[in-house]
Design a protein around this motif. Structure first.
Motif, PDB file in Angstrom:
ATOM      1  N   ASP A  92       0.808  -1.217   0.000  1.00  0.00           N
ATOM      2  CA  ASP A  92       0.000   0.000   0.000  1.00  0.00           C
ATOM      3  C   ASP A  92       0.841   1.268   0.000  1.00  0.00           C
ATOM      4  O   ASP A  92       0.481   2.254  -0.652  1.00  0.00           O
ATOM      5  N   SER A  93       1.981   1.262   0.701  1.00  0.00           N
ATOM      6  CA  SER A  93       2.717   2.502   0.920  1.00  0.00           C
ATOM      7  C   SER A  93       3.897   2.707  -0.022  1.00  0.00           C
ATOM      8  O   SER A  93       4.446   3.811  -0.081  1.00  0.00           O
ATOM      9  N   SER A 142       6.395   6.506  -2.545  1.00  0.00           N
ATOM     10  CA  SER A 142       5.105   5.955  -2.138  1.00  0.00           C
ATOM     11  C   SER A 142       4.205   5.713  -3.339  1.00  0.00           C
ATOM     12  O   SER A 142       4.481   6.172  -4.452  1.00  0.00           O
ATOM     13  N   TYR A 158      -1.287   6.351  -1.300  1.00  0.00           N
ATOM     14  CA  TYR A 158      -0.710   6.665   0.015  1.00  0.00           C
ATOM     15  C   TYR A 158      -0.400   8.163   0.099  1.00  0.00           C
ATOM     16  O   TYR A 158      -0.613   8.793   1.142  1.00  0.00           O
ATOM     17  N   ASN A 188      -2.213  10.791   2.833  1.00  0.00           N
ATOM     18  CA  ASN A 188      -1.388  11.440   3.858  1.00  0.00           C
ATOM     19  C   ASN A 188      -0.918  12.832   3.420  1.00  0.00           C
ATOM     20  O   ASN A 188       0.092  13.328   3.917  1.00  0.00           O
ATOM     21  N   LYS A 247       4.964   9.582  11.063  1.00  0.00           N
ATOM     22  CA  LYS A 247       3.989   8.587  10.626  1.00  0.00           C
ATOM     23  C   LYS A 247       4.348   8.040   9.250  1.00  0.00           C
ATOM     24  O   LYS A 247       4.329   6.821   9.016  1.00  0.00           O
ATOM     25  N   VAL A 248       4.676   8.935   8.318  1.00  0.00           N
ATOM     26  CA  VAL A 248       4.994   8.512   6.957  1.00  0.00           C
ATOM     27  C   VAL A 248       6.293   7.709   6.931  1.00  0.00           C
ATOM     28  O   VAL A 248       6.392   6.683   6.255  1.00  0.00           O
ATOM     29  N   GLY A 307       5.500   4.291   8.348  1.00  0.00           N
ATOM     30  CA  GLY A 307       4.640   3.541   7.449  1.00  0.00           C
ATOM     31  C   GLY A 307       5.369   3.050   6.214  1.00  0.00           C
ATOM     32  O   GLY A 307       5.163   1.922   5.756  1.00  0.00           O
ATOM     33  N   MET A 333       7.822   0.223   7.099  1.00  0.00           N
ATOM     34  CA  MET A 333       7.063  -1.032   7.241  1.00  0.00           C
ATOM     35  C   MET A 333       6.724  -1.601   5.871  1.00  0.00           C
ATOM     36  O   MET A 333       6.759  -2.812   5.654  1.00  0.00           O
ATOM     37  N   GLY A 334       6.417  -0.701   4.912  1.00  0.00           N
ATOM     38  CA  GLY A 334       6.151  -1.154   3.561  1.00  0.00           C
ATOM     39  C   GLY A 334       7.364  -1.784   2.910  1.00  0.00           C
ATOM     40  O   GLY A 334       7.249  -2.755   2.148  1.00  0.00           O
ATOM     41  N   LYS A 394       8.407  -8.728  10.518  1.00  0.00           N
ATOM     42  CA  LYS A 394       8.041  -7.425  11.044  1.00  0.00           C
ATOM     43  C   LYS A 394       9.020  -6.975  12.114  1.00  0.00           C
ATOM     44  O   LYS A 394       9.332  -7.723  13.048  1.00  0.00           O
TER      45      LYS A 394
END
Length: 462
Positions: A283-284, A310, A314, A318, A332-333, A336, A339-340, A349
């Motif tokens: 997604d990101s 991104s 996304y 954002n 946050k970005v 995120g 994690m992507g 993870k």
């Protein structure tokens, strides 16, 4: 007004000889005397009639823009005209260079603090140094005119073929390489040095930066450019050009720059299988690239500098004002998108090594999602035009070809002495269609890319 990540170039031509390249006012105050021109007077915007606009504007907003009175210059075109080019990306610079080939002087105005180039951005962080291409990643060449241009850049040592492996990365770390053809090109020292070098031998091009042009005023047969709070095209007297700009729709993309002490790993592989990859199913993240390997190859055993871009979805979800990104949004970005990256590489993870340097940047008006499919726009009565990649597509080649087209079109107009203006009107009423694009743009000849898609039609509100 023109976009800051996308950098369209609005071309304005002062129509009388001056001792300086351009007459520019840098005051937020209007002239004491209301500007006059050959057509009926256009009223200045007030707090009651001033309106906000956005890309992908409503039908009502477009119709309101088209109600502006058209500026019509009737003063003769001078023997030595000067062209003001607002925006120093590839389109604007190509326009300036090809105007020079036709013997026409120009001044390029750009907001860049670190240099020209728009999306051809390269960030170098001292003292390591760390190096990142943080917007345009690479480009291809398919049009013969652009191929010839690229060959010239190669001979000058500005660009080279990118021999590193790129491909598609499925979520979970499954990588499929793309064919090595067509050739992929990158800047020898990053993308920005290409544009920094393009004007080094020019004699008819002046550059003013960092300069933000936000108002146009017709006055005594010329265009006055000034820094003020008004919208650039909102009350310019160029309703047809402004109307086309309002039809343009642009995506938003986050760029995360991250430097790691050690190489990243893909589970189950002995060596990292690629230098760059279009990411599918995350997604990101839409693109990841190892700048260190891409730009330095085996020359560097130091930090590993990565750029992560991104998805458009996304970016939209954002989106914040890109000039002043809140710290909470940055955090946050960053989290995120990292994690992507884990998800894309198939890492457990929380197992991705922590980068020792990160920086996020939002390209709020990144890439076009629709196009009129024409090389340039030109209003012969207002003596103004537009060149940009979005007129033809969403890539560096389209930007260069658009700039070249407008330069030649204007030079032909000058040679006509402006006697037959209607013959030189182009693109002022062209319809737009959806673009088939990847989230980071188009790459002519590099097909298929599974993530490539046609952006869905967005209805205009009424």
């Amino acid at each position: 007004m023109l976009s800051s990540f996308h950098y369209s170039s609005l071309i304005l031509k002062p129509l009388h000889k001056t001792h300086k390249p351009l007459t520019i006012t840098f005051s937020s105050q209007p002239p004491r005397k209301r500007p006059t021109f050959d057509s009926n007077q256009t009223p200045k915007p007030t707090s009651r009639n001033r309106h906000k606009r956005s890309y992908g504007a409503s039908r009502r907003s477009i119709l309101k823009t088209l109600k502006q009175e058209q500026v019509t210059f009737t003063t003769p075109v001078p023997d030595d005209p000067i062209v003001a080019i607002i925006g120093g990306g590839m389109a604007g610079l190509a326009c300036a260079l090809f105007l020079e080939k036709r013997g026409v002087r120009s001044t390029v105005f750009d907001t860049g603090v670190h240099g020209l180039g728009g999306r051809m951005g390269t960030r170098i962080v001292d003292p390591q140094p760390l190096i990142f291409d943080h917007a345009a990643q690479f480009f291809t060449a398919s049009d013969p005119q652009f191929v010839e241009l690229v060959q010239g850049w190669m001979e000058q040592g500005l660009v080279r073929e990118w021999q590193g492996t790129i491909g598609e990365l499925e979520v979970g770390g499954q990588f499929v390489p793309l064919p090595s053809s067509p050739p992929r090109y990158i800047g020898v020292n990053g993308m920005r040095p290409i544009v920094d070098s393009l004007l080094s031998q020019s004699s008819l091009i002046n550059v003013e930066r960092p300069t933000w042009i936000s108002k146009l005023e017709p006055f005594n047969g010329t265009w006055y450019l000034s820094k003020c709070a008004n919208r650039l095209l909102g009350s310019s007297g160029l309703p047809l050009i402004a109307g086309q700009m309002k039809r343009l729709e642009l995506s938003s993309v986050w760029a995360l720059l991250a430097a790691f002490e050690d190489p990243l790993q893909v589970p189950g592989t002995d060596s990292f299988p690629f230098e760059g990859a279009f990411v599918k199913g995350v997604d990101s993240i839409s693109w990841i690239v190892n700048n260190t390997k891409k730009l330095l190859g085996s020359q560097s055993g130091g930090p590993h500098c990565w750029t992560f871009l991104s998805t458009a979805a996304y970016g939209k979800r954002n989106k914040v004002p890109q000039e002043n990104i809140p710290i909470a949004t940055k955090e946050k970005v960053t989290a995120g998108m990292l994690m992507g990256v884990e998800e894309a590489l198939g890492l457990p993870k929380g197992s991705l090594q922590t980068p020792f340097y990160t920086r996020v940047q939002l390209w709020g008006a990144a890439l076009p999602t629709n196009t009129p499919g024409i090389p340039c726009i030109f209003d012969p009565h207002g003596r103004a035009g537009i060149c940009s990649d979005w007129l033809l597509g969403s890539n560096l080649e389209s930007a260069a070809l658009s700039g070249i087209a407008l330069a030649n079109h204007m030079a032909d107009y000058f040679q006509s002495c402006g006697d037959r203006p209607d013959e030189f009107a182009v693109g002022l009423r062209s319809e737009f269609e959806r673009l088939k694009v990847h989230d980071i743009g188009q790459f002519p000849g590099l097909e298929p890319v599974s993530e490539t898609h046609t952006v869905p039609e967005l209805p205009l509100t009424t």
